[in-house]
Motif scaffolding. Structure first.
Motif, PDB file in Angstrom:
ATOM      1  N   GLY A 125       0.805  -1.214   0.000  1.00  0.00           N
ATOM      2  CA  GLY A 125       0.000   0.000   0.000  1.00  0.00           C
ATOM      3  C   GLY A 125       0.832   1.256   0.000  1.00  0.00           C
ATOM      4  N   VAL A 126       0.437   2.228  -0.841  1.00  0.00           N
ATOM      5  CA  VAL A 126       1.081   3.536  -0.892  1.00  0.00           C
ATOM      6  C   VAL A 126      -0.012   4.601  -0.789  1.00  0.00           C
ATOM      7  CG1 VAL A 126       2.457   5.120  -2.272  1.00  0.00           C
ATOM      8  CG2 VAL A 126       2.964   2.670  -2.332  1.00  0.00           C
ATOM      9  N   VAL A 127       0.080   5.455   0.207  1.00  0.00           N
ATOM     10  CA  VAL A 127      -0.901   6.525   0.380  1.00  0.00           C
ATOM     11  C   VAL A 127      -0.537   7.678  -0.545  1.00  0.00           C
ATOM     12  CG1 VAL A 127      -1.897   8.178   2.009  1.00  0.00           C
ATOM     13  CG2 VAL A 127      -1.387   5.842   2.749  1.00  0.00           C
ATOM     14  N   GLN A 128      -1.536   8.206  -1.264  1.00  0.00           N
ATOM     15  CA  GLN A 128      -1.287   9.308  -2.196  1.00  0.00           C
ATOM     16  C   GLN A 128      -2.519  10.199  -2.296  1.00  0.00           C
ATOM     17  OE1 GLN A 128      -0.326   6.683  -5.486  1.00  0.00           O
ATOM     18  NE2 GLN A 128      -2.316   7.036  -6.449  1.00  0.00           N
ATOM     19  N   PRO A 129      -2.347  11.461  -2.723  1.00  0.00           N
ATOM     20  CA  PRO A 129      -3.505  12.347  -2.894  1.00  0.00           C
ATOM     21  C   PRO A 129      -4.386  11.853  -4.030  1.00  0.00           C
ATOM     22  CG  PRO A 129      -1.425  13.578  -2.927  1.00  0.00           C
ATOM     23  CD  PRO A 129      -1.071  12.138  -3.030  1.00  0.00           C
ATOM     24  N   LEU A 130      -5.664  12.200  -3.969  1.00  0.00           N
ATOM     25  CA  LEU A 130      -6.565  11.882  -5.070  1.00  0.00           C
ATOM     26  C   LEU A 130      -6.175  12.701  -6.301  1.00  0.00           C
ATOM     27  CD1 LEU A 130     -10.148  11.764  -3.494  1.00  0.00           C
ATOM     28  CD2 LEU A 130      -8.365  10.009  -3.501  1.00  0.00           C
ATOM     29  N   SER A 131      -6.239  12.059  -7.457  1.00  0.00           N
ATOM     30  CA  SER A 131      -6.079  12.789  -8.713  1.00  0.00           C
ATOM     31  C   SER A 131      -7.386  13.511  -9.050  1.00  0.00           C
ATOM     32  CB  SER A 131      -5.723  11.826  -9.842  1.00  0.00           C
ATOM     33  OG  SER A 131      -6.838  10.978 -10.130  1.00  0.00           O
ATOM     34  N   GLU A 132      -7.345  14.376 -10.049  1.00  0.00           N
ATOM     35  CA  GLU A 132      -8.577  15.045 -10.481  1.00  0.00           C
ATOM     36  C   GLU A 132      -9.626  14.031 -10.916  1.00  0.00           C
ATOM     37  OE1 GLU A 132      -8.074  18.111 -13.357  1.00  0.00           O
ATOM     38  OE2 GLU A 132      -6.589  19.222 -12.171  1.00  0.00           O
ATOM     39  N   ARG A 133      -9.208  12.990 -11.631  1.00  0.00           N
ATOM     40  CA  ARG A 133     -10.148  11.954 -12.076  1.00  0.00           C
ATOM     41  C   ARG A 133     -10.697  11.167 -10.890  1.00  0.00           C
ATOM     42  NH1 ARG A 133     -13.598  10.157 -16.209  1.00  0.00           N
ATOM     43  NH2 ARG A 133     -13.748   7.891 -16.059  1.00  0.00           N
ATOM     44  N   ASP A 134      -9.836  10.821  -9.915  1.00  0.00           N
ATOM     45  CA  ASP A 134     -10.304  10.136  -8.706  1.00  0.00           C
ATOM     46  C   ASP A 134     -11.407  10.953  -8.033  1.00  0.00           C
ATOM     47  OD1 ASP A 134      -8.330   8.194  -9.069  1.00  0.00           O
ATOM     48  OD2 ASP A 134      -6.945   9.149  -7.661  1.00  0.00           O
ATOM     49  N   LEU A 135     -11.149  12.242  -7.859  1.00  0.00           N
ATOM     50  CA  LEU A 135     -12.113  13.111  -7.186  1.00  0.00           C
ATOM     51  C   LEU A 135     -13.403  13.193  -7.982  1.00  0.00           C
ATOM     52  CD1 LEU A 135     -12.708  15.034  -4.846  1.00  0.00           C
ATOM     53  CD2 LEU A 135     -11.650  16.871  -6.169  1.00  0.00           C
ATOM     54  N   TRP A 136     -13.292  13.292  -9.310  1.00  0.00           N
ATOM     55  CA  TRP A 136     -14.489  13.358 -10.145  1.00  0.00           C
ATOM     56  C   TRP A 136     -15.333  12.095  -9.992  1.00  0.00           C
ATOM     57  CZ3 TRP A 136     -16.256  10.385 -14.292  1.00  0.00           C
ATOM     58  CH2 TRP A 136     -17.357  10.931 -14.987  1.00  0.00           C
ATOM     59  N   ILE A 137     -14.689  10.930  -9.999  1.00  0.00           N
ATOM     60  CA  ILE A 137     -15.425   9.672  -9.824  1.00  0.00           C
ATOM     61  C   ILE A 137     -16.137   9.671  -8.473  1.00  0.00           C
ATOM     62  CG2 ILE A 137     -15.147   7.192  -9.440  1.00  0.00           C
ATOM     63  CD1 ILE A 137     -12.910   7.252 -11.561  1.00  0.00           C
ATOM     64  N   ALA A 138     -15.425  10.026  -7.410  1.00  0.00           N
ATOM     65  CA  ALA A 138     -16.030  10.032  -6.074  1.00  0.00           C
ATOM     66  C   ALA A 138     -17.197  11.009  -5.995  1.00  0.00           C
ATOM     67  CB  ALA A 138     -14.969  10.369  -5.029  1.00  0.00           C
ATOM     68  N   GLN A 139     -17.078  12.149  -6.678  1.00  0.00           N
ATOM     69  CA  GLN A 139     -18.172  13.129  -6.684  1.00  0.00           C
ATOM     70  C   GLN A 139     -19.401  12.602  -7.432  1.00  0.00           C
ATOM     71  OE1 GLN A 139     -15.972  16.390  -8.376  1.00  0.00           O
ATOM     72  NE2 GLN A 139     -15.527  17.324  -6.387  1.00  0.00           N
ATOM     73  N   GLN A 140     -19.195  11.751  -8.421  1.00  0.00           N
ATOM     74  CA  GLN A 140     -20.322  11.143  -9.128  1.00  0.00           C
ATOM     75  C   GLN A 140     -21.114  10.207  -8.218  1.00  0.00           C
ATOM     76  OE1 GLN A 140     -20.953  11.900 -12.654  1.00  0.00           O
ATOM     77  NE2 GLN A 140     -19.560  13.455 -11.874  1.00  0.00           N
ATOM     78  N   VAL A 141     -20.395   9.531  -7.325  1.00  0.00           N
ATOM     79  CA  VAL A 141     -20.994   8.466  -6.520  1.00  0.00           C
ATOM     80  C   VAL A 141     -21.504   8.967  -5.171  1.00  0.00           C
ATOM     81  CG1 VAL A 141     -20.549   6.206  -5.464  1.00  0.00           C
ATOM     82  CG2 VAL A 141     -19.483   6.787  -7.660  1.00  0.00           C
ATOM     83  N   ALA A 142     -20.807   9.922  -4.552  1.00  0.00           N
ATOM     84  CA  ALA A 142     -21.063  10.307  -3.160  1.00  0.00           C
ATOM     85  C   ALA A 142     -22.510  10.701  -2.867  1.00  0.00           C
ATOM     86  CB  ALA A 142     -20.105  11.429  -2.748  1.00  0.00           C
ATOM     87  N   PRO A 143     -23.188  11.494  -3.720  1.00  0.00           N
ATOM     88  CA  PRO A 143     -24.576  11.855  -3.385  1.00  0.00           C
ATOM     89  C   PRO A 143     -25.501  10.639  -3.271  1.00  0.00           C
ATOM     90  CG  PRO A 143     -23.702  13.335  -5.061  1.00  0.00           C
ATOM     91  CD  PRO A 143     -22.715  12.226  -4.919  1.00  0.00           C
ATOM     92  N   THR A 144     -25.308   9.638  -4.124  1.00  0.00           N
ATOM     93  CA  THR A 144     -26.128   8.432  -4.065  1.00  0.00           C
ATOM     94  C   THR A 144     -25.865   7.665  -2.783  1.00  0.00           C
ATOM     95  OG1 THR A 144     -26.190   8.254  -6.478  1.00  0.00           O
ATOM     96  CG2 THR A 144     -26.688   6.260  -5.234  1.00  0.00           C
ATOM     97  N   LEU A 145     -24.614   7.616  -2.360  1.00  0.00           N
ATOM     98  CA  LEU A 145     -24.283   6.937  -1.106  1.00  0.00           C
ATOM     99  C   LEU A 145     -25.027   7.576   0.060  1.00  0.00           C
ATOM    100  CD1 LEU A 145     -20.403   6.573  -1.527  1.00  0.00           C
ATOM    101  CD2 LEU A 145     -22.194   4.953  -2.210  1.00  0.00           C
ATOM    102  N   LYS A 146     -25.022   8.895   0.099  1.00  0.00           N
ATOM    103  CA  LYS A 146     -25.682   9.607   1.198  1.00  0.00           C
ATOM    104  C   LYS A 146     -27.180   9.352   1.188  1.00  0.00           C
ATOM    105  CE  LYS A 146     -25.342  14.082   3.509  1.00  0.00           C
ATOM    106  NZ  LYS A 146     -24.777  15.445   3.432  1.00  0.00           N
ATOM    107  N   GLU A 147     -27.780   9.371  -0.002  1.00  0.00           N
ATOM    108  CA  GLU A 147     -29.218   9.123  -0.125  1.00  0.00           C
ATOM    109  C   GLU A 147     -29.594   7.740   0.390  1.00  0.00           C
ATOM    110  OE1 GLU A 147     -30.072   9.552  -4.239  1.00  0.00           O
ATOM    111  OE2 GLU A 147     -29.641  11.716  -4.279  1.00  0.00           O
ATOM    112  N   ARG A 148     -28.716   6.781   0.226  1.00  0.00           N
ATOM    113  CA  ARG A 148     -29.027   5.389   0.571  1.00  0.00           C
ATOM    114  C   ARG A 148     -28.579   5.010   1.975  1.00  0.00           C
ATOM    115  NH1 ARG A 148     -28.784   1.454  -4.672  1.00  0.00           N
ATOM    116  NH2 ARG A 148     -29.654   2.899  -6.189  1.00  0.00           N
ATOM    117  N   GLY A 149     -28.137   5.968   2.765  1.00  0.00           N
ATOM    118  CA  GLY A 149     -27.746   5.672   4.142  1.00  0.00           C
ATOM    119  C   GLY A 149     -26.454   4.894   4.241  1.00  0.00           C
TER     120      GLY A 149
END
Length: 317
Positions: free
Chosen positions: A243-267
């Motif tokens: 394992g190597v810890v690293q900052p999120l790339s712009e694409r990583d952040l974009w993917i997470a932003q696509q998914v995060a609202p649905t996660l919150k809606e579903r508890g």
């Protein structure tokens, strides 16, 4: 009694002290004054009066020689717990589903269950990713062996994996022309009786299978890239990856932003996204890991963030 938190987990004496995420969550909860209680899956039950468990008071310690202490067991109604945290590792089998029924009964009686039991059932870790096709690589979910072979013909280099596993178990990489194709598909689909996922192989795995954590809808800005050894294409730590810890790339952040609202809606309060290269491959909802590795490198205090998110939901009630 103060605010109570019951955890359902694998045997606590068998966890890895240095990297267990459940222990990180429990240490953070205890630090914020939660009274902890311990259960294993076999301790859950329902009788005519409602959902119950045989539970034991729990104290945890940030000490590799002694990380827990258990009190005497007693049977109690699950709704005595303000919060129930489901941290039983996959496989996602019938027993896991039965446990979600019991936890859902406790939820109806007022307990906050993390993650929401209905969503644990609905959001299969592989199939859930297909709800975000803008983020995923070419994939197929099927048990039809001819269709699965056709996917290989189209993409030349693919990965076949079961829908209910963890840690990289029973994952096969296959290239066009492999003489083992038939036996691999027979094995993974159990002679065509079980549905699996096929994904186009992504050579970017050599840079790591990135675990991105989302807590209470908020995206942690660092990920753990799990990098394969030279002898294995899988990056999973359980399969020998490092394992190597690293900052999120712009694409990583974009993917997470696509998914995060649905996660919150579903508890789904605590979730791990798996990203290889530019693509989302899985959404881990049952028992996400990698808290301690990221915290140790970047002091992100993920356990505390999770408990803060839990407290916010308790306050909303």
């Amino acid at each position: 009694m103060g605010t109570s938190l019951g955890v359902i987990m694998d045997p606590i004496q068998s966890i890895s002290f240095y990297k267990d995420s459940t222990l990180a969550i429990l240490l953070a909860a205890q630090a914020q004054g939660f009274e902890l209680f311990y259960m294993e899956q076999s301790d859950l039950y329902i009788d005519n009066t409602g959902p119950k468990a045989q539970l034991r008071p729990l104290k945890v310690f940030n000490d590799a020689n002694k990380w827990f202490e258990l009190g005497d067991s007693r049977d109690a109604a699950l709704e005595e717990m303000d919060v129930l945290v489901m941290r039983k590792d996959p496989p996602f089998d019938s027993e896991f589903i039965y446990s979600t029924y019991i936890l859902e009964a406790a939820e109806r009686r007022g307990s906050l269950v993390v993650n929401k039991p209905q969503s644990l059932r609905d959001c299969n870790e592989k199939v859930f990713a297909t709800e975000f096709p803008q983020c995923t690589p070419p994939l197929l979910v099927s048990r039809d062996q001819e269709r699965l072979k056709g996917f290989l013909t189209e993409h030349q280099d693919v990965v076949y994996k079961p829908l209910d596993g963890m840690g990289g178990t029973s994952i096969f990489r296959v290239k066009e022309g492999d003489q083992n194709l038939n036996v691999i598909l027979e094995t993974v689909t159990k002679q065509g009786t079980e549905t699996i996922m096929a994904q186009k192989f992504m050579p970017q795995i050599t840079q790591g299978d990135k675990r991105i954590l989302v807590v209470g809808g908020e995206i942690i800005p660092f990920c753990l890239a799990r990098i394969p050894t030279g002898s294995d294409f899988r990056g999973n730590l359980a399969a020998g990856g490092r394992g190597v810890v690293q900052p999120l790339s712009e694409r990583d952040l974009w993917i997470a932003q696509q998914v995060a609202p649905t996660l919150k809606e579903r508890g789904l309060i605590f979730v791990g996204l798996d990203v290889i290269g530019d693509y989302l491959t899985e959404i881990n909802v049952t028992s996400p890991t990698c808290i301690r590795e990221i915290d140790n490198a970047e002091n992100t205090q993920i356990g505390k963030r999770l408990i803060d998110a839990v407290r916010a939901r308790l306050d909303q009630r």
